[in-house]
Write a protein that holds these residues in place. Structure first.
Motif, PDB file in Angstrom:
ATOM      1  N   MET A  73       3.431  -1.010   3.914  1.00  0.00           N
ATOM      2  CA  MET A  73       3.263   0.358   3.430  1.00  0.00           C
ATOM      3  C   MET A  73       4.501   0.845   2.696  1.00  0.00           C
ATOM      4  N   LEU A  74       4.267   1.568   1.594  1.00  0.00           N
ATOM      5  CA  LEU A  74       5.330   2.194   0.822  1.00  0.00           C
ATOM      6  C   LEU A  74       5.161   3.707   0.903  1.00  0.00           C
ATOM      7  N   THR A  75       6.248   4.426   0.996  1.00  0.00           N
ATOM      8  CA  THR A  75       6.153   5.876   1.013  1.00  0.00           C
ATOM      9  C   THR A  75       7.433   6.506   0.509  1.00  0.00           C
ATOM     10  N   ALA A  76       7.292   7.683  -0.083  1.00  0.00           N
ATOM     11  CA  ALA A  76       8.454   8.471  -0.474  1.00  0.00           C
ATOM     12  C   ALA A  76       8.890   9.377   0.650  1.00  0.00           C
ATOM     13  N   LYS A  77       8.099   9.434   1.726  1.00  0.00           N
ATOM     14  CA  LYS A  77       8.418  10.306   2.844  1.00  0.00           C
ATOM     15  C   LYS A  77       9.432   9.648   3.769  1.00  0.00           C
ATOM     16  N   SER A  78      10.246  10.494   4.419  1.00  0.00           N
ATOM     17  CA  SER A  78      11.186   9.986   5.422  1.00  0.00           C
ATOM     18  C   SER A  78      10.840  10.521   6.794  1.00  0.00           C
ATOM     19  N   ASP A  79       9.694  11.219   6.925  1.00  0.00           N
ATOM     20  CA  ASP A  79       9.274  11.797   8.196  1.00  0.00           C
ATOM     21  C   ASP A  79       9.018  10.694   9.212  1.00  0.00           C
ATOM     22  N   GLU A  80       9.663  10.802  10.376  1.00  0.00           N
ATOM     23  CA  GLU A  80       9.498   9.778  11.403  1.00  0.00           C
ATOM     24  C   GLU A  80       8.073   9.699  11.916  1.00  0.00           C
ATOM     25  N   ILE A  81       7.345  10.825  11.893  1.00  0.00           N
ATOM     26  CA  ILE A  81       5.962  10.816  12.354  1.00  0.00           C
ATOM     27  C   ILE A  81       5.131   9.871  11.505  1.00  0.00           C
ATOM     28  N   ASP A  82       5.352   9.881  10.182  1.00  0.00           N
ATOM     29  CA  ASP A  82       4.620   8.966   9.306  1.00  0.00           C
ATOM     30  C   ASP A  82       4.942   7.512   9.646  1.00  0.00           C
TER      31      ASP A  82
ATOM     32  N   GLY B 227      -7.267  10.967  -3.434  1.00  0.00           N
ATOM     33  CA  GLY B 227      -8.469  10.666  -2.666  1.00  0.00           C
ATOM     34  C   GLY B 227      -8.110  10.212  -1.273  1.00  0.00           C
ATOM     35  N   GLU B 228      -8.541   9.028  -0.902  1.00  0.00           N
ATOM     36  CA  GLU B 228      -8.251   8.483   0.428  1.00  0.00           C
ATOM     37  C   GLU B 228      -6.775   8.096   0.510  1.00  0.00           C
ATOM     38  N   ASP B 229      -6.067   8.628   1.500  1.00  0.00           N
ATOM     39  CA  ASP B 229      -4.636   8.338   1.582  1.00  0.00           C
ATOM     40  C   ASP B 229      -4.375   6.982   2.222  1.00  0.00           C
ATOM     41  N   GLY B 230      -3.097   6.563   2.137  1.00  0.00           N
ATOM     42  CA  GLY B 230      -2.732   5.236   2.606  1.00  0.00           C
ATOM     43  C   GLY B 230      -2.945   5.027   4.086  1.00  0.00           C
ATOM     44  N   LEU B 231      -2.729   6.056   4.908  1.00  0.00           N
ATOM     45  CA  LEU B 231      -2.931   5.905   6.349  1.00  0.00           C
ATOM     46  C   LEU B 231      -4.390   5.629   6.678  1.00  0.00           C
ATOM     47  N   SER B 232      -5.292   6.350   6.007  1.00  0.00           N
ATOM     48  CA  SER B 232      -6.719   6.129   6.228  1.00  0.00           C
ATOM     49  C   SER B 232      -7.129   4.730   5.779  1.00  0.00           C
ATOM     50  N   ILE B 233      -6.602   4.296   4.636  1.00  0.00           N
ATOM     51  CA  ILE B 233      -6.896   2.950   4.147  1.00  0.00           C
ATOM     52  C   ILE B 233      -6.364   1.908   5.117  1.00  0.00           C
TER      53      ILE B 233
ATOM     54  N   LEU C  27       0.825  -1.209   0.000  1.00  0.00           N
ATOM     55  CA  LEU C  27       0.000   0.000   0.000  1.00  0.00           C
ATOM     56  C   LEU C  27       0.857   1.256   0.000  1.00  0.00           C
ATOM     57  N   ASP C  28       0.709   2.073  -1.048  1.00  0.00           N
ATOM     58  CA  ASP C  28       1.428   3.344  -1.103  1.00  0.00           C
ATOM     59  C   ASP C  28       0.763   4.342  -0.157  1.00  0.00           C
ATOM     60  N   LEU C  29       1.576   5.121   0.547  1.00  0.00           N
ATOM     61  CA  LEU C  29       1.043   6.097   1.492  1.00  0.00           C
ATOM     62  C   LEU C  29       0.368   7.261   0.779  1.00  0.00           C
ATOM     63  N   MET C  30       0.982   7.746  -0.306  1.00  0.00           N
ATOM     64  CA  MET C  30       0.476   8.920  -1.014  1.00  0.00           C
ATOM     65  C   MET C  30      -0.407   8.487  -2.181  1.00  0.00           C
TER      66      MET C  30
END
Length: 239
Positions: free
Chosen positions: A81-90, A61-67, A55-58
Motif C-alpha cells: 500500500m502507498l499513501t500520502a497520509k502519516s496517520d497511524e490509524i491508517d 470511488g472505491e478507496d484503497g482500504l476497501s480494495i 495500491l494507492d490508499l487515496m
C-alpha cells in the motif's frame, strides 16, 4: 530459457506517478501494468493475475482500504500500500486488512523496489516450504497458526483481526523472549520500524484486551521498559 519476470500492477489515479513507477520498475526487471482505480484494477487482474499490487490508499470511488479488504478476502495477490497520509490509524487498518507492506509518500523508487522484492521473496519462500501443522497451547488457549484460529479453554472461538493474530503468532513463536518493537514490525511488515511508529503499541493494547481473563491480559504480554514486549505464558505443542 529465462525465468518469467514478476508481474506487478500499479494502481494509482495519478498518471504521472504510474508512468514513473512503471518505467523504473520495468528497467529493474519487473513486468508492470497500470490501473487508475478499482474498476481498472479488477479488469487487469481478470486478464492476468499479478504477483503483487502496488495500491494507492487515496483513489477515486472505491478507496484503497476497501480494495485491500476484498482482495484479501478473495485470496488475491500480495499488496503493497502507498499513501500520502502519516496517520497511524491508517497504518494499523492497512496492516489489519492484510497489506503485506506499507510505504508512505514521498518515497524513493529504490526503497519501493526493495520492498517489492522483499514481499516477492517471502511469497516464494512460503510457497516452497512444506511445514507440519502448527498448533500451540498457552494459558488455556489453543492457537492454530495454519488455520489462523484461536480458541479459549471452553473451546469457544476468540475472534482476532488479521493484525492481532499476526502479532500473537509472533509472540507464540518466541515465548518468554523480549521482542523489540522494531523486531515485531519487521515480522509483521517485512521491514524495519519507522521512527515513533506506535503501530505495535496499539496492536498490543488491543490484543491484551482480547486475551484478558480476570484482568490477566496485561500479565500475558509484559511491557519491558526500553526493551519491547515479553510473552510470559508457557507455550507447548497442542494435539
Amino acid at each position: 530459457m529465462s525465468e518469467p519476470r514478476p508481474q506487478i500492477l500499479v494502481v494509482d489515479d495519478d498518471p504521472e506517478i504510474r508512468r514513473l513507477l512503471a518505467d523504473y520498475l520495468s528497467r529493474e526487471g519487473l513486468e508492470v501494468r497500470q490501473a487508475a482505480d478499482g474498476a481498472e484494477m479488477d479488469a487487469a487482474i481478470a486478464r492476468r493475475r499479478p504477483d503483487l499490487v502496488v495500491l494507492d490508499l487515496m483513489l477515486p470511488g472505491e478507496d484503497g482500504l476497501s480494495i485491500c479488504r476484498r482482495l484479501r478476502v478473495a485470496g488475491g495477490p500480495a499488496i503493497l500500500m502507498l499513501t500520502a497520509k502519516s496517520d497511524e490509524i491508517d497504518r494499523v487498518v492497512g496492516l489489519e486488512l492484510g497489506a503485506d507492506d506499507y510505504l508512505a509518500k514521498p518515497f524513493g523508487p529504490r526503497e519501493l523496489l526493495a520492498r517489492i522484492r522483499a514481499v516477492l521473496r517471502r511469497i516464494e519462500e512460503a510457497a516452497g516450504r512444506a511445514v507440519p501443522a502448527r498448533r500451540f497451547a498457552f494459558d488455556g488457549f489453543v492457537i492454530d497458526l495454519d488455520a489462523r484460529s484461536l480458541v479459549d479453554a471452553a473451546g469457544a472461538p476468540a475472534p482476532l483481526t488479521s493484525g492481532e493474530f499476526d502479532l500473537l503468532a509472533c509472540f507464540v513463536e518466541r515465548p518468554r523472549r523480549v521482542l523489540s518493537r522494531d523486531h515485531i514490525l519487521d515480522r509483521l511488515r517485512g521491514r524495519g520500524a519507522e521512527p515513533f511508529d506506535r503501530t505495535v503499541d496499539m496492536l498490543v493494547s488491543r490484543l491484551r484486551r482480547k486475551l484478558a481473563a480476570d484482568g490477566r491480559g496485561a500479565e500475558l504480554i509484559s511491557t519491558v521498559r526500553n526493551g519491547g514486549y515479553l510473552f510470559t505464558p508457557v507455550v507447548t505443542p497442542a494435539p
